[in-house]
Design an enzyme around this catalytic site. Sequence first.
Site, mmCIF file in Angstrom:
data_model
loop_
_atom_site.group_PDB
_atom_site.id
_atom_site.type_symbol
_atom_site.label_atom_id
_atom_site.label_comp_id
_atom_site.label_asym_id
_atom_site.label_seq_id
_atom_site.Cartn_x
_atom_site.Cartn_y
_atom_site.Cartn_z
ATOM 1 N N VAL A 295 0.938 6.947 -0.590
ATOM 2 C CA VAL A 295 0.358 6.033 0.413
ATOM 3 C C VAL A 295 -1.290 5.912 -0.131
ATOM 4 C CG1 VAL A 295 -0.679 5.672 2.974
ATOM 5 C CG2 VAL A 295 1.648 6.988 2.466
ATOM 6 N N CYS A 296 -1.388 4.431 -0.041
ATOM 7 C CA CYS A 296 -2.749 4.086 -0.458
ATOM 8 C C CYS A 296 -3.805 3.813 0.837
ATOM 9 C CB CYS A 296 -2.760 2.975 -1.290
ATOM 10 S SG CYS A 296 -4.247 2.567 -1.955
ATOM 11 N N LEU A 297 -4.384 4.815 1.221
ATOM 12 C CA LEU A 297 -5.036 4.734 2.326
ATOM 13 C C LEU A 297 -6.570 5.596 2.231
ATOM 14 C CD1 LEU A 297 -5.324 3.735 5.171
ATOM 15 C CD2 LEU A 297 -4.423 6.154 6.192
ATOM 16 N N ASN B 273 0.794 -1.131 -0.008
ATOM 17 C CA ASN B 273 -0.047 0.008 0.175
ATOM 18 C C ASN B 273 0.860 1.109 0.069
ATOM 19 O OD1 ASN B 273 -1.526 -2.099 2.254
ATOM 20 N ND2 ASN B 273 -2.539 -1.466 0.241
ATOM 21 N N ASP C 17 -6.144 -3.383 -2.469
ATOM 22 C CA ASP C 17 -5.996 -2.090 -3.129
ATOM 23 C C ASP C 17 -4.705 -1.465 -3.006
ATOM 24 O OD1 ASP C 17 -6.854 0.243 -3.886
ATOM 25 O OD2 ASP C 17 -7.342 1.152 -1.933
#
Length: 183
Positions: free
Chosen positions: A111-113, A104, A144
């Site tokens: 950052v994938c949040l 992520n 994701d």
Amino acid sequence: MIRLFKVKEKQRELAENANGGSPIKKQSAGELRLHKDISELNLPKSCSISFPNGKDDLMNFEVSIRPDEGYYFGGTFLFSFQVSPIYPHEAPKVKCKTKVYHPNIDLEGNVCLNILREDWKPVLNINTVIYGLYHLFTEPNSEDPLNHDAAAVLRDNPKMFESNVKRAMYGGYVGQTYFPRCM
């Protein structure tokens, strides 16, 4: 009425100049909200916050996360936060400054949040974001990903993923990519 405000402003300027002080900078609504958020932080023991530009620059700060469980146990990961003057109506910009092998977080530190993107709402705060980042280290999400290679290894071969994480955290290569030590 307008004249009254101009008179008050002129009096304030004269008082400041008489005291030799510089004009007081007015805080934006975003700065006021961020000040409140920071004063109410309730971080886990494994997280800390610092202000590299000093306490006068609340809009830019760093958070250090040291996971106490999971694949990333023992590592230290540094994140930079840039907060917009229109916060909380816009999510803070968060980058990981530590190069990390993670599904992520890409190699550039993006950052994938979800709460930093489409799921951001003004009721969320800095504490929520920090807990979200911490959760990425205790339970990485291969569904994701930003780093598709790491996500595929996590999904297809968790033991190999664990080995790659350890190699990266101790300072080494995973494939063609070198990761500096973060233990």
